[in-house]
Design an enzyme around this catalytic site. Structure first.
Site, short mmCIF file in Angstrom:
data_model
loop_
_atom_site.label_atom_id
_atom_site.label_comp_id
_atom_site.label_asym_id
_atom_site.label_seq_id
_atom_site.Cartn_x
_atom_site.Cartn_y
_atom_site.Cartn_z
CD GLU A 203 -9.92 -6.28 1.90
OE1 GLU A 203 -9.54 -5.20 2.36
OE2 GLU A 203 -10.78 -6.99 2.45
N GLY A 204 -8.08 -3.87 -3.21
CA GLY A 204 -7.07 -3.14 -3.98
C GLY A 204 -6.19 -4.15 -4.67
#
Lengths: 107, 473
Positions: free
Chosen positions: B403-404
């Site tokens: 998610e980053g």
């Protein structure tokens, strides 16, 4: 450098969120409901400020030196000056509640 | 789009916490949960305890059918449709409810990834960017758990720099299909998913999202990745070799895939924070449980100061995480009040991209602290598979990567704040200039001088004021 800025911002948001939550809890539920959360916030606030100081020093040292750096560091000391709390006792107070309740005690 | 959060909290500008003061009545806290929100949280916790926990060994053995059947059951009780509008078979609840479901679903890392991969990044791109026909086709099936979704942005040579994707899409000569070529990586749920949301560049230039169905011509999966943790979660690459995708399966607009990718991750990030918080509560429960029963020198090890330090610190950090996550969820819900169109919702959620990134980083690192110290409390038993501590530890680590990465999210915080300041939306520079003028004056002593009106947690309020000055200097 940007990472240090992010760390300072995160700790600030974290501290404000926990502080407001605890003040709201005390305001609506009374002093007793705010007792343990207050211990948690008082402990966290000290650690958050410690972390902010470290990150800010590293950040400022990367963007300035000499007299300007000395001025910035002096300002930082002013901003983060505080009376220390007994975080050992505060953390133990929260831990003892967790041990008694068998898990997270602040919900 | 969703029911409204009960408490009249303030939809403050994203990032404004740095330059404004908030009053207690302006923030949403877990103590403000409505009866409906509490109920969805309890339903989720109950489902996980009774249905999922007994089947953890099967999940960890990567039995696809077990995870699929559990997701189907979760769909039957409504847990997969919490953020899907009612007209498409969901419950249409708010972000606070969504966070509660994420938090309570985190009883096992593998199942939590499957659950959140489906309900979050697998479903929300269609909720927010799908056409009416796409919503009608996919969302009721996703809500029921009849079809399971998967999402991938990464490739072997692009992940944090997702815009450098090599996957390509061209329109077929008859104009009826998209022909996709490339390989996408790290698809959670891939092995048992029916739908893959992914991205490719149209004509090699325009980054665009697509909905790909399992079994489409030219679509196949690579082998399962041998991961460090979340071993019960299926993670496989998606191989597109002249894959034929119906023309109507383009999601959003050509060249606007980045809006889908980043906004989906935005929501995914703060819900990941909620999941990490739920995972940390489980770790604390395990550490306390083991520590109380383990004696050394004639005492339970929870009597010892160094163990108390770990347990107290975990509890304190979880408390802070709860405050951050639900405060942010409450702001987003307030900002979405009255919004009926999905397209209108996106900028209102994007308003809090700084807060979403901060929560992702802070909560995933908090969880890593909690699981690491849980291993330590377990001692030798924390390092063997007979006890759950080592699994918590392995499972948690990926939260700092997906998610980053936390590095990308750290960079996004100042980047977005400066962009808003440059656009005149947040007067950060003005405040910073004014502050530098104060340096050396008594007014600068934010944390030092007690105020006459010092109230409950007054010293800590002054410390907060000082922290805000430290950010701006």
């Amino acid at each position: 450098m940007l990472g240090h800025f992010a760390d300072i911002a995160m700790e600030t948001y974290a501290l404000e969120s926990a502080l407001l939550r605890t003040q709201k809890k005390e305001g609506t539920g009374g002093a007793e409901s705010g007792r343990l959360p207050a211990a948690a916030v008082r402990c966290f606030a000290q650690d958050a400020l410690d972390g902010i100081e470290v990150s800010a020093r590293r950040l400022l040292s990367a963007v300035a030196d000499g007299d300007p750096l000395r001025t910035y560091i002096a300002a930082l000391r002013q901003f983060t000056k505080r009376d220390l709390a007994n975080t050992v006792a505060l953390r133990r107070q929260v831990a003892e509640a967790a041990i008694e309740q068998g898990g997270y005690p602040l919900g | 789009m969703a029911t409204e959060t009960r408490t009249p909290v303030l939809a403050a500008r994203g990032g404004s916490f740095l330059i404004e003061e908030r009053r207690v009545e302006e923030v949403f806290t877990p103590e403000d949960f409505s009866e409906e929100q509490r109920m969805i949280g309890e339903t989720t916790a109950d489902f996980m305890e009774k249905e999922m926990v007994p089947r953890i060994p099967e999940i960890l053995a990567l039995k696809y059918e077990t995870t699929r059947s559990l997701l189907r059951k979760a769909g039957e009780v409504g847990l997969l449709g919490v953020e899907i509008p009612e007209e498409y078979g969901g419950l249409g609840l708010d972000k606070v409810s969504g966070c509660l479901v994420s938090e309570k679903s985190a009883r096992d890392g593998s199942f939590a990834v499957a659950f959140m991969g489906h309900t979050g990044i697998g479903t929300l791109p269609i909720v927010y960017f799908g056409t009416e026909a796409q919503k009608k086709k996919y969302l009721p099936r996703f809500a029921a758990g009849e079809w399971i979704s998967s999402y991938s942005l990464s490739e072997a040579s692009s992940a944090s720099d997702a815009m450098n994707a090599k996957a390509r899409a061209v329109l077929s000569p008859d104009g009826k299909s998209w022909i996709l070529n490339g390989e996408k990586m790290w698809l959670s749920n891939a092995g048992f998913a029916d739908v893959y949301i992914t991205f490719a560049k149209v004509d090699g230039e325009h980054f665009t999202a697509f909905i790909i169905e399992k079994g489409s011509p030219g679509v196949s999966l690579g082998a399962e990745e041998k991961k460090t943790g979340i071993k019960g979660s299926s993670t496989r690459p998606l191989i597109l070799a002249d894959a034929v995708i119906p023309r109507e399966n383009l999601l959003g607009e050509i060249g606007k895939g980045h809006k889908i990718a980043f906004n989906t991750l935005n929501i995914g990030r703060f819900k990941l924070g909620a999941g990490c918080m739920g995972g940390a509560k489980g770790a604390l429960r395990a550490a306390v449980g083991y520590g109380r029963g383990r004696t050394a020198f004639g005492h339970p090890i929870t009597d010892f100061g160094l163990v108390k330090h770990k347990l107290g610190e975990m509890a304190i950090l979880i408390y802070v995480a709860e405050a951050m996550v639900y405060r942010t969820a409450g702001m987003i819900d307030r900002n979405l009040a009255g919004v009926t169109q999905a397209a209108e919702a996106i900028p209102r959620i994007e308003e809090y991209d700084v807060e979403c990134s901060m929560i992702k980083v802070w909560c995933s690192e908090m969880l890593d602290y909690a699981v690491d110290e849980t291993v330590q409390v377990f001692g030798g038993a924390g390092y063997v598979e007979d006890y759950p501590a080592e699994r918590y530890w392995r499972d948690a680590r990926v939260n700092r990567i997906f998610e980053g990465t936390n590095e990308i999210n750290r960079l996004l915080v100042p980047g977005r704040l400066v962009r808003r300041a440059m656009k005149g939306e947040l007067p950060i520079f003005d405040k910073a200039m004014a502050l530098m003028g104060e340096v050396g004056s008594p007014a600068a002593a934010g944390a030092a001088a007690p105020a006459a009106e010092d109230g409950f947690l007054g010293p800590e309020s002054r410390m907060l004021a000082g922290a805000k000055k430290a950010v701006l200097m």
